[in-house]
Design an enzyme around this catalytic site. Sequence first.
Site, PDB file in Angstrom:
ATOM      1  N   CYS A  75       0.798  -1.250   0.140  1.00 19.51           N
ATOM      2  CA  CYS A  75       0.130  -0.261   0.056  1.00 19.51           C
ATOM      3  C   CYS A  75       0.876   1.223   0.027  1.00 19.51           C
ATOM      4  O   CYS A  75       1.919   1.140   0.880  1.00 19.51           O
ATOM      5  CB  CYS A  75      -0.718   0.089   1.054  1.00 19.51           C
ATOM      6  SG  CYS A  75      -2.042   1.432   1.309  1.00 19.51           S
ATOM      7  N   HIS A 117      -9.173  -3.324  -2.171  1.00 19.70           N
ATOM      8  CA  HIS A 117      -8.207  -2.573  -1.599  1.00 19.70           C
ATOM      9  C   HIS A 117      -8.608  -0.863  -1.323  1.00 19.70           C
ATOM     10  O   HIS A 117      -8.369  -0.395  -0.211  1.00 19.70           O
ATOM     11  CB  HIS A 117      -6.768  -2.672  -2.247  1.00 19.70           C
ATOM     12  CG  HIS A 117      -5.758  -2.068  -1.379  1.00 19.70           C
ATOM     13  ND1 HIS A 117      -4.801  -2.445  -0.903  1.00 19.70           N
ATOM     14  CD2 HIS A 117      -5.264  -0.576  -1.295  1.00 19.70           C
ATOM     15  CE1 HIS A 117      -3.669  -1.625  -0.339  1.00 19.70           C
ATOM     16  NE2 HIS A 117      -4.360  -0.696  -0.603  1.00 19.70           N
ATOM     17  N   GLU A 118      -9.025  -0.364  -2.589  1.00 22.48           N
ATOM     18  CA  GLU A 118      -9.249   1.186  -2.683  1.00 22.48           C
ATOM     19  C   GLU A 118     -10.613   1.474  -1.644  1.00 22.48           C
ATOM     20  O   GLU A 118     -10.747   2.487  -1.204  1.00 22.48           O
ATOM     21  CB  GLU A 118      -9.424   1.693  -3.949  1.00 22.48           C
ATOM     22  CG  GLU A 118      -7.964   1.664  -4.793  1.00 22.48           C
ATOM     23  CD  GLU A 118      -6.744   2.174  -3.821  1.00 22.48           C
ATOM     24  OE1 GLU A 118      -6.911   3.007  -3.095  1.00 22.48           O
ATOM     25  OE2 GLU A 118      -5.710   1.328  -4.197  1.00 22.48           O
ATOM     26  N   HIS A 121      -9.934   1.554   1.669  1.00 18.46           N
ATOM     27  CA  HIS A 121      -9.566   2.976   2.252  1.00 18.46           C
ATOM     28  C   HIS A 121     -10.650   3.872   2.541  1.00 18.46           C
ATOM     29  O   HIS A 121     -10.597   4.730   3.363  1.00 18.46           O
ATOM     30  CB  HIS A 121      -8.776   3.519   1.096  1.00 18.46           C
ATOM     31  CG  HIS A 121      -7.207   2.960   1.220  1.00 18.46           C
ATOM     32  ND1 HIS A 121      -6.356   3.171   2.290  1.00 18.46           N
ATOM     33  CD2 HIS A 121      -6.500   2.403   0.409  1.00 18.46           C
ATOM     34  CE1 HIS A 121      -5.207   2.774   2.150  1.00 18.46           C
ATOM     35  NE2 HIS A 121      -5.458   2.171   0.820  1.00 18.46           N
TER      36      HIS A 121
END
Length: 163
Positions: A75, A117-118, A121
């Site tokens: 990351c 993954h995004e 966030h």
Amino acid sequence: MRATMEAAPGVGLAAPQVGAGIQLAVLHDGPERWGQLTEEERKIRERNGLDFTVLVNPTLRLVDDRDQASFYEGCLSVPGLTGVVTRHRSVRVEALDEHGQPVDRVFSGWAARIVQHEVDHLRGRLYLDRVETRSLSSTGNYARLWAGQPPEEAAASLGFTLR
């Protein structure tokens, strides 16, 4: 955000990573990001490229909650570390694009990993919240010990179970 992601270099970036409190992520993956991956490694990871994509206010739904894959992940927010993360192989995303047009798309393989993954966030999570802790490694040790090896090798050697 695109310029920041590309300069890093990364394959995705979420607005909170650059201090913007909005639900926006950008994604892009292609040969320029594949580094030393062999063709076989790329196929195993289902890393087939991803055109530049903007997702505004994305919602994510699983295509098959039992179909998962585990690979090393890193990351831009946590430089110098990597670890094994299990993610769903396919996800459906509904969002708006950069022009405010609806997006309803299924992402699979490595592209699905990037999206998850995004979106993490955007929900206040890091990959470290999902990592197999025994697999956590510096990128230098990863390159020396695990690059080119399937995650199953790390799991067997380090004593963790892949989900």
